[in-house]
Design a protein around this motif. Sequence first.
Motif, PDB file in Angstrom:
ATOM      1  N   ILE A   1       0.912  -1.104  -0.079  1.00 17.58           N
ATOM      2  CA  ILE A   1      -0.080   0.005  -0.045  1.00 17.58           C
ATOM      3  C   ILE A   1       0.835   1.319  -0.067  1.00 17.58           C
ATOM      4  N   LEU A   2       1.789   1.443   0.855  1.00 23.86           N
ATOM      5  CA  LEU A   2       3.027   2.487   0.859  1.00 23.86           C
ATOM      6  C   LEU A   2       3.705   2.833  -0.519  1.00 23.86           C
TER       7      LEU A   2
ATOM      8  N   ASN B   1       0.802  21.586   2.605  1.00 29.22           N
ATOM      9  CA  ASN B   1       0.030  22.884   2.113  1.00 29.22           C
ATOM     10  C   ASN B   1      -1.036  23.544   2.851  1.00 29.22           C
ATOM     11  N   TYR B   2      -1.949  22.429   3.199  1.00 29.58           N
ATOM     12  CA  TYR B   2      -3.038  22.935   4.109  1.00 29.58           C
ATOM     13  C   TYR B   2      -3.388  21.848   4.952  1.00 29.58           C
ATOM     14  N   PRO B   3      -2.741  22.139   6.246  1.00 34.94           N
ATOM     15  CA  PRO B   3      -2.620  21.432   7.368  1.00 34.94           C
ATOM     16  C   PRO B   3      -3.997  21.058   7.787  1.00 34.94           C
ATOM     17  N   GLN B   4      -4.825  21.965   7.969  1.00 37.07           N
ATOM     18  CA  GLN B   4      -6.066  21.754   8.756  1.00 37.07           C
ATOM     19  C   GLN B   4      -6.802  20.516   8.378  1.00 37.07           C
ATOM     20  N   PRO B   5      -7.077  20.188   7.265  1.00 35.84           N
ATOM     21  CA  PRO B   5      -8.078  18.724   7.069  1.00 35.84           C
ATOM     22  C   PRO B   5      -7.155  17.471   7.654  1.00 35.84           C
ATOM     23  N   PHE B   6      -5.823  17.843   7.553  1.00 30.09           N
ATOM     24  CA  PHE B   6      -5.150  16.829   8.322  1.00 30.09           C
ATOM     25  C   PHE B   6      -5.164  16.624   9.877  1.00 30.09           C
ATOM     26  N   PHE B   7      -5.336  17.878  10.382  1.00 33.02           N
ATOM     27  CA  PHE B   7      -5.395  17.684  12.025  1.00 33.02           C
ATOM     28  C   PHE B   7      -6.898  17.166  12.115  1.00 33.02           C
ATOM     29  N   GLU B   8      -7.938  17.550  11.227  1.00 29.87           N
ATOM     30  CA  GLU B   8      -9.263  17.092  11.738  1.00 29.87           C
ATOM     31  C   GLU B   8      -9.442  15.615  11.436  1.00 29.87           C
ATOM     32  N   LYS B   9      -8.686  15.203  10.352  1.00 31.44           N
ATOM     33  CA  LYS B   9      -8.348  13.478  10.153  1.00 31.44           C
ATOM     34  C   LYS B   9      -7.904  12.827  11.300  1.00 31.44           C
TER      35      LYS B   9
ATOM     36  N   ASP C   1     -13.678   0.144  10.369  1.00 31.13           N
ATOM     37  CA  ASP C   1     -14.093   1.550  10.073  1.00 31.13           C
ATOM     38  C   ASP C   1     -13.023   2.457  10.376  1.00 31.13           C
ATOM     39  N   ILE C   2     -12.114   2.158  11.421  1.00 29.62           N
ATOM     40  CA  ILE C   2     -10.870   2.795  11.731  1.00 29.62           C
ATOM     41  C   ILE C   2      -9.820   2.728  10.617  1.00 29.62           C
ATOM     42  N   ALA C   3      -9.449   1.339  10.213  1.00 26.94           N
ATOM     43  CA  ALA C   3      -8.645   1.004   9.366  1.00 26.94           C
ATOM     44  C   ALA C   3      -9.081   1.924   8.018  1.00 26.94           C
ATOM     45  N   ALA C   4     -10.224   1.866   7.512  1.00 28.15           N
ATOM     46  CA  ALA C   4     -10.573   2.656   6.543  1.00 28.15           C
ATOM     47  C   ALA C   4     -10.420   4.197   6.512  1.00 28.15           C
ATOM     48  N   GLU C   5     -10.517   4.690   7.732  1.00 26.12           N
ATOM     49  CA  GLU C   5     -10.257   6.137   7.816  1.00 26.12           C
ATOM     50  C   GLU C   5      -8.667   6.445   7.875  1.00 26.12           C
ATOM     51  N   GLY C   6      -7.950   5.206   8.438  1.00 27.55           N
ATOM     52  CA  GLY C   6      -6.490   5.388   8.333  1.00 27.55           C
ATOM     53  C   GLY C   6      -6.147   5.409   6.931  1.00 27.55           C
ATOM     54  N   TYR C   7      -6.595   4.558   6.118  1.00 28.89           N
ATOM     55  CA  TYR C   7      -6.184   4.506   4.461  1.00 28.89           C
ATOM     56  C   TYR C   7      -6.742   5.975   4.037  1.00 28.89           C
ATOM     57  N   ARG C   8      -7.582   6.367   4.063  1.00 29.24           N
ATOM     58  CA  ARG C   8      -8.250   7.756   3.740  1.00 29.24           C
ATOM     59  C   ARG C   8      -7.002   8.815   3.946  1.00 29.24           C
ATOM     60  N   LEU C   9      -6.616   8.645   5.367  1.00 22.16           N
ATOM     61  CA  LEU C   9      -5.382   9.455   5.714  1.00 22.16           C
ATOM     62  C   LEU C   9      -4.268   9.362   4.677  1.00 22.16           C
ATOM     63  N   LEU C  10      -4.020   7.950   4.511  1.00 19.40           N
ATOM     64  CA  LEU C  10      -2.508   7.773   3.548  1.00 19.40           C
ATOM     65  C   LEU C  10      -2.829   8.472   2.216  1.00 19.40           C
ATOM     66  N   LEU C  11      -4.137   8.304   1.721  1.00 24.89           N
ATOM     67  CA  LEU C  11      -4.519   8.820   0.378  1.00 24.89           C
ATOM     68  C   LEU C  11      -4.403  10.266   0.467  1.00 24.89           C
ATOM     69  N   MET C  12      -4.685  11.005   1.509  1.00 22.48           N
ATOM     70  CA  MET C  12      -4.658  12.356   1.599  1.00 22.48           C
ATOM     71  C   MET C  12      -3.221  12.796   1.744  1.00 22.48           C
TER      72      MET C  12
END
Length: 324
Positions: A128-129, A143-151, A169-180
């Motif tokens: 995945i990485l 560039n835009y930290p705020q969405p990352f703080f929120e994630k 569900d937590i793993a899915a949010e973790g994957y979305r973080l990696l996508l970001m």
Amino acid sequence: MQHNEKKLIDYSRGDSKLVGVNIGRYPSHHFVVLPEPFENQRTPLCVTNCGFDLMSAGVSRRRANCDVCSFELVNEGEIVYETGGTVYRCRPGDIFVMHMHSNNRLECVSPLAKVSCVGFNGSLLNEILTDLHLHKVDYLRLNYPQPFFEKYDLISRMAAQSHPDQLTDIAAEGYRLLLMISSEIRYRSRIPPLLREIVSLFKSHLCDRIRMENIAKKYNISQSSLFSMFRRHIGLTPAEYLTQLRIQYAKRLLPGSEFSVKEIASMCGYDNQMYFSRVFRSRCGVSPTEFRRIVSSNDNPDTSSGRSDRSLAVERNGEISSLL
């Protein structure tokens, strides 16, 4: 333990080794350790831990053959991070990465630092990485930290309230973080060199009066082209971006220095203290004096464990957009 007493730590697990220095009650850990979603079965990707650490100046960690993969986001303060022979000075809005089997070192070099973390594991973690071009990323300034703080906050809240059927569900949010993070890297490669140069000039002259017509003239472009370039790549006008840089600089100076608010206003390019205070309040929700009091109180052992919602709002509001 006394407030500034040093304590050496030395810990081994398998082939991995961790040594470091604690200072008084720091580091103060506020994170959740999660099990893998299914017993006796390796999942493709899972979040192993998340939350945040508070560190004081001098707290350090050195890992040999690191046994974790963790994406760490600096919220407040300053961290020096070294890995692969390169040293990074990490400030708010910066991500540094601890890769599996790496050797790395970190040290807090500000009076207080807050660092959020999300740790990963899983049978397909390396694949995945690699697919997301994150396997060789050690450091990234967002560039835009705020969405990352929120994630990061969302993942931590989910973990704190989780039960076994929510782990995927937590793993899915973790994957979305990696996508970001992966998207941020791809976006960054498209930023024009001219924009980087102008941003660098802004950062080097925060205390000076900067007029956009002079910037346009210096780089031989029209003011409308300057405005359009910032809006297209950053989402802000040049003046709005400059204001964010100045307010973030003020946020670093207020809790960590003895300068008066008037002196800090001048150092951030504001001749009028009252105008500076109005701009600061509009961005951060509190006055500079209140911000100094709230953030400084977080370093007080008697108050840091029971921080108010307003204190947390101050930490999360008005974060800087940074290109470098």
